[in-house]
Scaffold this motif. Sequence first.
Motif: not given
Length: 323
Positions: A9-20, A37-48, A201-206
């Motif tokens: 998920k890309q918001y302008g110049q910010v990549r909130a979720v990155d190839d997860l 800011g790691a992208g958890k809520s954004t990921t859940m919103r995309m799942i839903l 972390g920062r949208g990527r799988l740790v």
Amino acid sequence: MIDVEGLTKQYGQVRAVDDLTFSVKPGIVTGFLGPNGAGKSTTMRMILGLDRPTAGTATIGGKRYRDLKNPVTEVGALLDAKAVHPNRSAANHLKWLAQSNGLPARRVDEVLGLVGLTEVAGKKAGGFSLGMGQRLGLAGALLGDPQVLILDEPVNGLDPEGIRWVRGLLKALADEGRTVLVSSHLLSEMAMTADHLIVIGRGRLVADTSTYEFIKQHSASTVVVRSGHHDEFLSALREENIDFHVGTDPEGRATIEIPERSTDEIGALAFSTGVLLSELSLRRASLEDAFMEMTGDAVQYHGTTAATTQPGVEKPRTEEKQP
């Protein structure tokens, strides 16, 4: 099962979720962790289906959320406990959800009882405390008796009894074979609740591993020793070139802390040197320790201890003296 593949998920110049990419399996509680800011809520919103991915897919039972015929009976979600009309009573809020999704009215009373809100069912949701709002949100998520639950910070605002109740509820739901994905900042609670962890972390799988393995692999353990023959045992440790630290326990008694060793190894050394030990224990690092070890570089916002330093002045360093 929830399957996330290449989700971005890309918001302008910010990549909130990155190839997860990860999967959430049924029958266990899966914790979803990451710094702010790691992208958890954004990921859940995309799942839903609430946010459209820039790339990748998120499916539930092999289907996108929007393709589910009756989603409330298949997926229960709690992303924002405050998303309730403040002038509706708890009962009327749930009745509205039930009626709009073709659910029987009796289910409202069942979930109100399940979350402990029966006595306040007629009160307006706008007057609820944060904890009561969380319970109402959980009631809404459980209304359709779904096989998949996606919960964002469900214990936020709950008292210790409420937190313990949520823990038991999630475990019971998983034991029934349901898929449970839950995020939380209460790491000590996640250590007791989650069987498996997805850490980003920062949208990527740790990390994508069991809770036990995550703690074991990414944090240290320490053997703690007390002895009436303190100096003799310190000499034995030096002779074996074993690193140690001298400290005190909560009762002020002298201890020897030996990192990255087993109790078997240290006990055998004490036996071979004839040193009687008063204590031989293993202190395992917590989930919080492991989490900070793995995600420290991914923290987006850092605080400072401004009260202890002045701008431009480095805080003096202290060195621990070895005996």
